[in-house]
Write an enzyme that holds these catalytic residues in place. Sequence first.
Site, PDB file in Angstrom:
ATOM      1  N   ILE A   1      24.265 -72.721  43.747  1.00 16.13           N
ATOM      2  CA  ILE A   1      24.092 -72.595  45.728  1.00 16.13           C
ATOM      3  C   ILE A   1      24.133 -71.389  45.533  1.00 16.13           C
ATOM      4  CG2 ILE A   1      26.249 -73.131  46.987  1.00 16.13           C
ATOM      5  CD1 ILE A   1      26.322 -76.144  45.455  1.00 16.13           C
ATOM      6  N   CYS A   2      23.684 -70.930  46.673  1.00 18.87           N
ATOM      7  CA  CYS A   2      23.642 -69.632  48.004  1.00 18.87           C
ATOM      8  C   CYS A   2      25.836 -68.733  47.453  1.00 18.87           C
ATOM      9  CB  CYS A   2      23.062 -69.163  48.527  1.00 18.87           C
ATOM     10  SG  CYS A   2      23.387 -67.428  49.441  1.00 18.87           S
ATOM     11  N   ILE A   3      25.137 -67.832  46.567  1.00 18.18           N
ATOM     12  CA  ILE A   3      27.585 -68.024  47.168  1.00 18.18           C
ATOM     13  C   ILE A   3      27.413 -67.665  48.613  1.00 18.18           C
ATOM     14  CG2 ILE A   3      26.835 -65.786  46.625  1.00 18.18           C
ATOM     15  CD1 ILE A   3      29.816 -66.034  44.976  1.00 18.18           C
TER      16      ILE A   3
ATOM     17  N   PHE B   1      20.094 -74.514  46.417  1.00 21.02           N
ATOM     18  CA  PHE B   1      20.902 -74.647  47.162  1.00 21.02           C
ATOM     19  C   PHE B   1      20.758 -74.085  48.079  1.00 21.02           C
ATOM     20  CE2 PHE B   1      21.141 -79.091  46.465  1.00 21.02           C
ATOM     21  CZ  PHE B   1      21.733 -79.290  44.882  1.00 21.02           C
TER      22      PHE B   1
ATOM     23  N   ALA C   1      27.171 -70.125  50.921  1.00 22.27           N
ATOM     24  CA  ALA C   1      28.532 -71.183  50.621  1.00 22.27           C
ATOM     25  C   ALA C   1      30.158 -70.757  51.147  1.00 22.27           C
ATOM     26  CB  ALA C   1      28.248 -71.613  48.844  1.00 22.27           C
TER      27      ALA C   1
END
Lengths: 130, 125
Positions: free
Chosen positions: A77-79, A39, A82
């Site tokens: 999820i891409c940190i 994501f 996010a």
Amino acid sequence: MNYSLVILGAPYSTQSTTTALNFTKALLKNGHNVYRVFFYHDAVHNGSELSRPPQDELDISTEWKKLKNEHDIDLVICIAAAVKRGVLDNNEALRHEKKSSNLSNSFELSGLGQLVDATEHSDRVITFGP
Amino acid sequence: MNSNAIKARKKVLVILTQSPYGNALSREAIDYCLAAAAFEQDLTLLFTGDAVLQLINDQNPSTINQKDLTKTLSALPIYGINQFYVDSNALEQYGIDNDFCVPTIKVDVKEISELLVNADTILNF
């Protein structure tokens, strides 16, 4: 065949996530393996535990939770994407001195290296645009 | 000999479609390219549609509180990424031609389809 998905669109705002959900279910139904769902961009909002759609609409968060529980697929999820949009796990909340976190436990925050790894280990990588 | 060790790297084609500051996806796509470069991936970039505007030099986005995308783009060759293709149709539509932040190769529709065929993985941003 080994598939990975890259999702870019925000849930409930674009069709991106729901199409990706349907595609994931179709893959699993047809005996394919889902190596990772990554994501990125506005799709990081998929990770929020706090979203609550009206009862007559698809609860996207619950759909991912079901896929996670039934098939143990890797939801990353891409940190960076996010944290800047306010999707934080406990560690990030502490690090950035925020009072609360909101990442659903179906997902994990990680770096773009996970997307690179997915392209290396998947036969197909499908992007679901913004 | 270990066959995995000699396996050729996958060719990854990154298709860029967004204008530089209208959507954060333009920057996030380049962020992916930087990460992939750090992992020594075989990357090719294709600028299509509004994304050709990303290449124009002398941008001044600080006036709208944005960071200059060309600075990040022009860093890619330092990380070994040198294949920048640009859709000649899009250039024509925008009436721009040269003075780009990275050295580019113009491609027409036929050459773009060859890029797609030759890639192992395609990422669409």
